[in-house]
Scaffold this motif. Structure first.
Motif, PDB file in Angstrom:
ATOM      1  N   SER A 277       0.849  -1.290  -0.028  1.00  0.00           N
ATOM      2  CA  SER A 277      -0.139  -0.167  -0.019  1.00  0.00           C
ATOM      3  C   SER A 277       0.963   1.246  -0.061  1.00  0.00           C
ATOM      4  N   PRO A 278       0.471   2.322  -0.571  1.00  0.00           N
ATOM      5  CA  PRO A 278       1.198   3.516  -0.920  1.00  0.00           C
ATOM      6  C   PRO A 278       1.561   4.053   0.650  1.00  0.00           C
ATOM      7  N   GLU A 279       0.735   4.157   1.692  1.00  0.00           N
ATOM      8  CA  GLU A 279       1.176   4.344   2.720  1.00  0.00           C
ATOM      9  C   GLU A 279       2.118   3.586   3.736  1.00  0.00           C
ATOM     10  N   ASP A 280       2.294   2.335   3.276  1.00  0.00           N
ATOM     11  CA  ASP A 280       3.284   1.455   4.081  1.00  0.00           C
ATOM     12  C   ASP A 280       4.614   1.831   3.437  1.00  0.00           C
ATOM     13  N   ARG A 281       5.397   2.276   4.621  1.00  0.00           N
ATOM     14  CA  ARG A 281       6.793   2.496   4.429  1.00  0.00           C
ATOM     15  C   ARG A 281       7.848   2.222   5.489  1.00  0.00           C
ATOM     16  N   ASP A 282       7.245   1.780   6.387  1.00  0.00           N
ATOM     17  CA  ASP A 282       8.188   1.253   7.728  1.00  0.00           C
ATOM     18  C   ASP A 282       8.451  -0.294   7.055  1.00  0.00           C
ATOM     19  N   ILE A 283       9.771  -0.598   7.200  1.00  0.00           N
ATOM     20  CA  ILE A 283      10.249  -1.677   7.242  1.00  0.00           C
ATOM     21  C   ILE A 283      10.217  -2.646   8.470  1.00  0.00           C
ATOM     22  N   ARG A 284       9.763  -3.695   8.833  1.00  0.00           N
ATOM     23  CA  ARG A 284       9.934  -4.495  10.188  1.00  0.00           C
ATOM     24  C   ARG A 284      10.523  -5.800  10.238  1.00  0.00           C
TER      25      ARG A 284
END
Length: 331
Positions: A277-284
């Motif tokens: 999703s465009p809003e997902d930017r954190d890598i965990r």
């Protein structure tokens, strides 16, 4: 108007008015085997004149300006007080002015920030957003396409050559795996220039094809891989920074990083199992944030790939996710 002309050629535009593609991104990507020409409608040109222009711009940006020779340019960033990149640009030294080519819709921000720092300086800043249009010609045959204009620049030099009763500015710009050149032209002559480039063998393409190859090559941009919360060195933008020049906004942070000699994060090429999703930017890794996702593209042969800023101390068997999508490193 150039946008109207591009629309007649089949352009689809994003919400910012930048051409995404003309036929299909994958077919345009294949044109890198020869040459493609992409209108860079998000770019902004600024002109700085006045007796103090060198000292002023040198004191605002992250890289050398005062040491430039006429006919050369430097890659620069505009930083905030935390040392994070607000904008990326090239600064060209001409006989009577400095020409700034600002990347990716950051022209108004750069103009505003620079103007706020003009106090007693003998400097005038002019926006050329309606006057100058930029293109990039990329691909294995990019040099051949431009040969008819009368010579090619090398390394960090640029040339200005006659075109349509004025001049165009040409410089090398590696935006793809094979690389190429950027061209800055008077907007009144942009359509004529584009037609000539197409007649010389280039294929008209949008930014989606350009971004596919940029991400494949691992070439970072401030607007997608850096920005708030990311240091330029972590995003692979160290070539835009001078550690020996005088004071500028963010310089203390840059000096501290140089003295420390190591970074906790760095730019990586990654592959994803699907588009996030465009809003997902954190890598965990598990529940811990270990990085930030940059530009993501659907590559014609490599699948979903991206650039990311990731911690350097991650174990080799770390399981990484963006949202619910698995992510892995690629060579």
């Amino acid at each position: 108007m150039l946008k109207d002309f591009l629309a007649t050629r089949g352009a689809t535009f994003d919400e910012r008015g930048r051409p995404e593609s003309f036929t299909s991104p994958h077919s345009e990507f294949a044109a890198l085997e020869t040459a493609l020409v992409v209108p860079l409608l998000g770019h902004t040109a600024l002109r700085v004149i006045g007796a103090d222009r060198l000292d002023f711009v040198h004191g605002q940006l992250s890289n050398e300006v005062k040491r430039l020779q006429v006919g050369t340019f430097s890659e620069n960033l505009l930083l905030n007080h935390k040392g994070h990149a607000l904008a990326q640009m090239r600064v060209f030294l001409r006989e009577d002015d400095l020409f700034l080519a600002v990347e990716g819709n950051a022209g108004e921000l750069v103009e505003r920030e620079l103007k706020t720092h003009i106090i007693f300086d003998q400097v005038e800043l002019q926006t050329l957003s309606e006057t100058i249009t930029s293109f990039t010609v990329q691909g294995l045959q990019a040099a051949k396409v431009l040969e008819s204009f009368g010579g090619l620049p090398t390394a960090n030099t640029f040339i200005q050559v006659p075109f349509a009763n004025a001049k165009i500015l040409i410089h090398a710009a590696k935006r793809t795996v094979p690389g190429g050149f950027d061209i800055h032209v008077l907007s009144r002559d942009a359509e004529s220039l584009l037609i000539r480039l197409l007649e010389s063998g280039a294929t008209l393409a949008g930014e989606q094809a350009l971004e596919m190859s940029r991400v494949e090559a691992g070439i970072p941009y401030a607007q997608t891989e850096a920005g708030e919360g990311v240091l330029p060195q972590e995003a692979g933008l160290e070539h835009c920074i001078s550690y020996t020049k005088g004071c500028y906004l963010g310089q203390e942070i840059m000096a501290r990083i140089e003295a420390r000699g190591n970074l906790r994060r760095s730019l990586k090429k990654v592959r994803l199992e699907a588009l996030p999703s465009p809003e997902d930017r954190d890598i965990r890794a598990s529940d811990k944030i270990v990085g930030k996702l940059g530009k993501v593209v659907q590559h014609p042969t490599l699948g979903v790939i991206a650039l990311a800023v990731l911690r350097n101390d991650l174990p080799s068997d770390a399981v990484l996710h963006v949202g619910n999508i698995r992510l892995s490193l690629r060579d």
